[in-house]
Design an enzyme around this catalytic site. Structure first.
Site, short mmCIF file in Angstrom:
data_model
loop_
_atom_site.label_atom_id
_atom_site.label_comp_id
_atom_site.label_asym_id
_atom_site.label_seq_id
_atom_site.Cartn_x
_atom_site.Cartn_y
_atom_site.Cartn_z
N THR A 132 45.47 40.06 31.02
CA THR A 132 46.38 39.33 31.89
C THR A 132 47.11 38.21 31.16
OG1 THR A 132 46.38 37.85 33.80
CG2 THR A 132 44.36 37.94 32.56
N TYR A 158 38.21 33.23 36.50
CA TYR A 158 38.74 34.57 36.24
C TYR A 158 39.43 34.63 34.87
CZ TYR A 158 42.26 38.28 36.16
OH TYR A 158 43.05 39.33 35.77
P1 NAD Z 1 41.26 45.60 41.18
O1 NAD Z 1 40.37 44.47 41.55
O2 NAD Z 1 42.21 46.15 42.18
O3 NAD Z 1 40.39 46.84 40.64
C1 NAD Z 1 39.31 46.67 39.78
C2 NAD Z 1 38.53 47.98 39.76
O4 NAD Z 1 37.43 47.82 38.83
C3 NAD Z 1 37.92 48.37 41.10
O5 NAD Z 1 38.13 49.74 41.36
C4 NAD Z 1 36.44 48.07 40.93
O6 NAD Z 1 35.60 48.91 41.71
C5 NAD Z 1 36.25 48.32 39.44
N1 NAD Z 1 35.10 47.59 38.89
C6 NAD Z 1 34.81 46.27 39.06
N2 NAD Z 1 33.68 45.97 38.41
C7 NAD Z 1 33.25 47.11 37.80
C8 NAD Z 1 32.17 47.42 36.96
N3 NAD Z 1 31.25 46.50 36.62
N4 NAD Z 1 32.04 48.68 36.48
C9 NAD Z 1 32.97 49.63 36.82
N5 NAD Z 1 34.01 49.39 37.62
C10 NAD Z 1 34.16 48.14 38.10
O7 NAD Z 1 42.03 45.10 39.87
P2 NAD Z 1 43.52 45.42 39.39
O8 NAD Z 1 44.44 44.46 40.02
O9 NAD Z 1 43.76 46.87 39.51
O10 NAD Z 1 43.40 45.01 37.85
C11 NAD Z 1 43.01 45.98 36.87
C12 NAD Z 1 42.97 45.30 35.51
O11 NAD Z 1 44.26 44.77 35.21
C13 NAD Z 1 42.01 44.11 35.45
O12 NAD Z 1 41.39 44.12 34.19
C14 NAD Z 1 42.91 42.89 35.60
O13 NAD Z 1 42.37 41.77 34.94
C15 NAD Z 1 44.16 43.38 34.91
N6 NAD Z 1 45.43 42.79 35.37
C16 NAD Z 1 45.74 42.76 36.71
C17 NAD Z 1 46.99 42.25 37.12
C18 NAD Z 1 47.40 42.22 38.56
O14 NAD Z 1 48.45 41.66 38.88
N7 NAD Z 1 46.65 42.82 39.48
C19 NAD Z 1 47.89 41.77 36.16
C20 NAD Z 1 47.52 41.79 34.80
C21 NAD Z 1 46.30 42.33 34.42
O1 DAU Z 2 49.20 36.98 36.35
C1 DAU Z 2 48.42 38.13 36.42
C2 DAU Z 2 47.37 37.96 37.48
O2 DAU Z 2 48.04 38.06 38.74
C3 DAU Z 2 46.23 38.97 37.40
O3 DAU Z 2 45.55 38.78 36.19
C4 DAU Z 2 45.27 38.81 38.58
O4 DAU Z 2 44.28 39.83 38.53
C5 DAU Z 2 46.08 38.94 39.86
O5 DAU Z 2 45.23 38.75 40.98
C6 DAU Z 2 47.22 37.94 39.89
O6 DAU Z 2 46.72 36.58 39.99
P1 DAU Z 2 47.42 35.49 40.93
O7 DAU Z 2 46.44 34.45 41.24
O8 DAU Z 2 48.74 35.08 40.36
O9 DAU Z 2 47.74 36.44 42.20
P2 DAU Z 2 47.59 36.20 43.79
O10 DAU Z 2 48.25 37.35 44.46
O11 DAU Z 2 46.20 35.86 44.18
O12 DAU Z 2 48.48 34.90 44.03
C7 DAU Z 2 49.85 34.88 43.67
C8 DAU Z 2 50.37 33.49 43.95
O13 DAU Z 2 50.39 33.29 45.38
C9 DAU Z 2 49.48 32.39 43.39
O14 DAU Z 2 50.30 31.31 42.96
C10 DAU Z 2 48.63 31.95 44.59
C11 DAU Z 2 49.56 32.19 45.76
N1 DAU Z 2 48.91 32.55 47.05
C12 DAU Z 2 48.00 33.57 47.03
C13 DAU Z 2 47.35 33.94 48.20
C14 DAU Z 2 46.32 35.04 48.18
C15 DAU Z 2 49.25 31.90 48.23
O15 DAU Z 2 50.12 31.00 48.23
N2 DAU Z 2 48.62 32.29 49.38
C16 DAU Z 2 47.66 33.27 49.42
O16 DAU Z 2 47.10 33.52 50.51
#
Ligand code: NAD
Ligand code: DAU
Length: 363
Positions: A132, A158
């Site tokens: 991330t 995180y």
């Molecule tokens: P998510 O929380 O939607 O999914 C995570 C998945 O990992 C789930 O299916 C969960 O069951 C599985 N998991 C958790 N712990 C586990 C374990 N111990 N063993 C096996 N499986 C396990 O997450 P996401 O948003 O899809 O993110 C995926 C990856 O991308 C993460 O590494 C996250 O840090 C990274 N990432 C996410 C974002 C974002 O915006 N969502 C952005 C940049 C990077």
């Molecule tokens: O930047 C990459 C990351 O983006 C990933 O690594 C994380 O896994 C992913 O969850 C995401 O993190 P953020 O904290 O940026 O995402 P989130 O959707 O939780 O929040 C986005 C922004 O919105 C953040 O500034 C917090 C704000 N927020 C979030 C929630 C859930 C609100 O204002 N209200 C809310 O209820």
């Protein structure tokens, strides 16, 4: 074949679906199915022999070793993680367990497998670690976007756990020569996004007539990327990334949270006007017709990072990747996806999800 961890989560599931839409190379999908893992995301692959799902923990070294020995993957793509910042603030232990200890256990199992491969397979093998932009910390309004050489400064449990995992991956390349690649991506959005995160939370709360919670002043900035663009970038890094390198991935698309929420409300006002939705009776009783009226300011996230911005120049220059979607096209598709998949939303809104909402927003 390839082995994917966390392939039942938001990005992992999109990656597996996109992968199998573009290639016949089979996928072994190892996922623990935590609250965030959802096999409904992979329903279209139920009878597809190219997809083998295994319920298990990345920290279970014996299981991972046996999967590697049995299936002999040419690459492992590591998506599995605890991913929600707010949950890491309320309970950091699971983040250390999976993101740090789990990644360490995975690296150890892979190191043993990789060490025993014949020379040609050894040099062809890849360990791709999905990380991330949050590892770089927070930016001021006029700071340049994060590059691959920006110093790590994670601010939440995180991001600290992800930073630790990135360092382990780096060390396994430097020390053991493991052929690793790391990607650091900005905020994703799109189909199958769990509704604890901002964009799906706003869409689903809006349609349910609930408050739309904005943390603090709503001026925190994120760089949004449509999830299929992230998946394409990962495929490109896997195919052509230089070993041991890290690649920033982003949408060149910075937006303040309040602007994101306004955009979502405005799209919903057009695609699902309250007067034609289940909220029409509430409108008849005096509820405002625009979804914007449901916006509510709530207590800010502790330690809330103010701004993230990604310089995605390296992956564009070296590997020719850039996002295909703009925020305008991607966000419209996303809202439409949620409107078209109400059963998926209903299933996700289980008892566990409601307990989370009570804990986080109950105040
Ligand atoms: P998510 O929380 O939607 O999914 C995570 C998945 O990992 C789930 O299916 C969960 O069951 C599985 N998991 C958790 N712990 C586990 C374990 N111990 N063993 C096996 N499986 C396990 O997450 P996401 O948003 O899809 O993110 C995926 C990856 O991308 C993460 O590494 C996250 O840090 C990274 N990432 C996410 C974002 C974002 O915006 N969502 C952005 C940049 C990077
Ligand atoms: O930047 C990459 C990351 O983006 C990933 O690594 C994380 O896994 C992913 O969850 C995401 O993190 P953020 O904290 O940026 O995402 P989130 O959707 O939780 O929040 C986005 C922004 O919105 C953040 O500034 C917090 C704000 N927020 C979030 C929630 C859930 C609100 O204002 N209200 C809310 O209820």
């Amino acid at each position: 074949m390839i082995l994917v961890t966390g392939g039942a989560g938001f990005i992992g599931a999109n990656f597996v679906l996109d992968w199998l839409a573009q290639s016949d190379e089979p996928v072994i999908n190892l996922d623990k199915l935590t609250y965030a893992g959802n096999l409904n995301n992979l329903a279209s692959l139920r009878d597809d022999p190219r997809h083998v799902f295994v319920k298990g923990d990345i920290g279970d070294t014996a299981l991972v070793a046996s999967l590697l020995a049995t299936h002999q993957p040419r690459a492992l793509l590591h998506f599995a993680a605890e991913s929600h910042v707010d949950r890491s603030i309320l309970g950091p232990a699971a983040f250390i367990e999976t993101n740090v200890n789990g990644t360490f256990a995975l690296l150890e199992a892979v190191r043993a497998y990789w060490g025993g491969l014949p020379e040609a397979d050894k040099s062809a093998f890849r360990f791709l670690h999905v990380s991330t932009d949050e590892v770089y910390g927070t930016l001021g309004p006029d700071d340049a976007p994060f590059t691959e050489t920006t110093a790590y400064a994670p601010n939440s449990p995180y991001s600290a756990s992800k930073a630790a995992s990135d360092h382990l991956v780096r060390a396994y390349h430097h020390t053991y020569g493991l052929p690793t690649l790391t990607t650091n991506c900005s905020n994703n959005y799109g189909p199958y996004h769990f509704p604890e995160k901002l964009i799906p939370l706003i869409i689903t709360n809006a349609r349910a007539g609930k408050a739309l919670p904005i943390y603090g002043d709503g001026q925190q900035v994120r760089d949004w990327l449509y999830v299929s663009d992230h998946c394409a970038a990962i495929r490109r890094v896997l195919a052509a990334g230089r070993l041991g390198e890290t690649y920033n991935i982003g949408g060149w698309n910075e937006m303040a949270n309040l602007d994101v929420v306004h955009t979502l409300c405005d799209i919903l006002d057009v695609l699902d006007p309250k007067e034609r939705s289940p909220l029409r009776e509430a409108v008849g009783r005096g509820m405002d017709a625009s979804y914007r009226d449901q916006i509510t300011t709530v207590t800010d996230r502790p330690g809330h990072d103010r701004r993230y911005a990604i310089d995605a120049g390296k992956i564009e220059r070296e590997l020719g990747w850039k996002p295909a979607e703009t925020f305008e096209t991607g966000i419209r598709k996303t809202v439409q996806w949620y409107l078209d998949h109400q059963e998926w939303v209903r299933d996700v809104h289980s008892g566990d999800y409601l307990k989370w909402v009570e804990k986080q927003y109950g105040r």
